[in-house]
Design an enzyme around this catalytic site. Sequence first.
Site, mmCIF file in Angstrom:
data_model
loop_
_atom_site.group_PDB
_atom_site.id
_atom_site.type_symbol
_atom_site.label_atom_id
_atom_site.label_comp_id
_atom_site.label_asym_id
_atom_site.label_seq_id
_atom_site.Cartn_x
_atom_site.Cartn_y
_atom_site.Cartn_z
ATOM 1 C CB SER A 54 -0.881 -0.036 1.260
ATOM 2 O OG SER A 54 -1.729 1.083 1.268
ATOM 3 C CD GLU A 63 15.272 11.364 4.636
ATOM 4 O OE1 GLU A 63 14.693 10.266 4.511
ATOM 5 O OE2 GLU A 63 15.434 12.143 3.689
ATOM 6 C CB CYS A 109 12.003 13.791 5.851
ATOM 7 S SG CYS A 109 11.450 12.083 5.626
HETATM 8 N N1 THU Z 1 12.773 8.393 0.304
HETATM 9 C C1 THU Z 1 13.442 8.501 1.490
HETATM 10 O O1 THU Z 1 13.655 7.494 2.198
HETATM 11 N N2 THU Z 1 13.856 9.732 1.869
HETATM 12 C C2 THU Z 1 13.632 10.884 1.167
HETATM 13 O O2 THU Z 1 13.908 11.960 1.654
HETATM 14 C C3 THU Z 1 13.087 10.799 -0.190
HETATM 15 C C4 THU Z 1 12.434 9.526 -0.528
HETATM 16 C C5 THU Z 1 12.340 7.068 -0.121
HETATM 17 C C6 THU Z 1 10.863 6.830 0.021
HETATM 18 C C7 THU Z 1 10.613 5.793 -1.033
HETATM 19 O O3 THU Z 1 10.826 4.515 -0.466
HETATM 20 C C8 THU Z 1 11.674 6.037 -2.084
HETATM 21 O O4 THU Z 1 12.649 6.884 -1.487
HETATM 22 C C9 THU Z 1 11.142 6.709 -3.342
HETATM 23 O O5 THU Z 1 10.401 7.828 -3.035
#
Ligand code: THU
EC number: 3.5.4.5
Length: 139
Positions: A49, A57, A91
């Site tokens: 989902s 972060e 974040c």
């Molecule tokens: N994502 C992060 O973990 N941190 C960010 O600041 C940007 C995006 C992850 C969420 C998702 O699993 C993947 O990157 C693509 O958006």
Amino acid sequence: MRIDVDALIKEASRVLGNSYAPYSNIHVAAAVLTSSGRVYLGVNVENASYGLTICAERSAISAMVAAGERDPVAVAIVTDLEDPIPPCGACRQVIAEFNPRALIVMHSTRSGRTVVRNLEELFPQPFTISDEAGRRDPS
Ligand code: THU
């Protein structure tokens, strides 16, 4: 406090392989350094989902709070994409809750490139608890 940017990148890189990202295939890890000198780690955790996905972060900030700490001084964000990635809006807001001036270190393990910014530059006007209090009915 002196912040060892390279050491923080190394800590985050250590858990990058634990990122659970079968849908986007974008792997992200984060390391939060607190004023006590401890480091808390997180990775992105995706879900079938899609909207339930949590970023690296916010995972790391949650680990920090669970350990009883609330003073992050720096957050390293590491990815294996070609370019370093900045924290998403959600974040930024969550880091700003604890320190609107946290140092944000963005690093790509693929290119070796690192970008360093202050959260204040990336997110100059966070929503804060005092904004919320001002909106409350005084009665
Ligand atoms: N994502 C992060 O973990 N941190 C960010 O600041 C940007 C995006 C992850 C969420 C998702 O699993 C993947 O990157 C693509 O958006």
